[in-house]
Design an enzyme around this catalytic site. Structure first.
Site, PDB file in Angstrom:
ATOM      1  CB  ILE A   7      -0.895   0.026   1.263  1.00 40.40           C
ATOM      2  CG1 ILE A   7      -1.934  -1.079   1.205  1.00 40.40           C
ATOM      3  CG2 ILE A   7      -1.557   1.370   1.450  1.00 40.40           C
ATOM      4  CD1 ILE A   7      -2.998  -0.893   0.168  1.00 40.40           C
ATOM      5  CB  CYS A   8       2.214   3.695  -1.876  1.00 37.71           C
ATOM      6  SG  CYS A   8       1.655   3.787  -3.578  1.00 37.71           S
ATOM      7  N   GLY A   9       0.334   5.793  -1.122  1.00 38.70           N
ATOM      8  CA  GLY A   9      -0.677   6.840  -1.223  1.00 38.70           C
ATOM      9  C   GLY A   9      -1.565   6.726  -2.446  1.00 38.70           C
ATOM     10  N   GLY A  11      -1.041   4.055  -5.007  1.00 41.46           N
ATOM     11  CA  GLY A  11      -1.064   2.709  -5.566  1.00 41.46           C
ATOM     12  C   GLY A  11      -0.337   2.567  -6.880  1.00 41.46           C
ATOM     13  CB  VAL A  40      -3.826   4.524   2.035  1.00 36.58           C
ATOM     14  CG1 VAL A  40      -4.276   5.916   1.667  1.00 36.58           C
ATOM     15  CG2 VAL A  40      -4.040   4.245   3.502  1.00 36.58           C
TER      16      VAL A  40
END
Length: 91
Positions: A7-9, A11, A40
């Protein structure tokens, strides 16, 4: 087969880099795992059906799956320890 969600801000870029590093490491260890990417916001609708989340951003408190901090993949500091932690969760 174990499932990992990175997961990142957004994707996109960051999660791609982290997912690739994880896949390469696991393959080198002979560990089979499905590594997918997301943002996220995907976690706001509920906990996904995965065994582990690796996050480079803050994860909502409602997530019940183990979460590993992915920041070392961005800084390079502590990356080996983080990879060992990921492997530990998969065993």
């Amino acid at each position: 087969m174990k499932k990992i969600l990175v997961i990142c801000g957004t994707g996109v870029a960051t999660s791609t880099m982290v997912a690739t590093s994880i896949k390469d490491h696991l393959a080198g260890q002979g560990i089979e795992a499905q590594v997918t990417q997301g943002k996220v916001m995907d976690l706001l609708s509920g906990t996904p059906d995965v065994d582990l989340i690796v996050a480079t951003t803050t994860v909502p408190d409602t997530v019940t799956v183990p979460v590993v901090a992915g920041l070392p993949f961005l800084t390079g500091i502590g990356q080996d320890a983080t990879l060992a932690e990921i492997v530990g969760h998969l065993q």
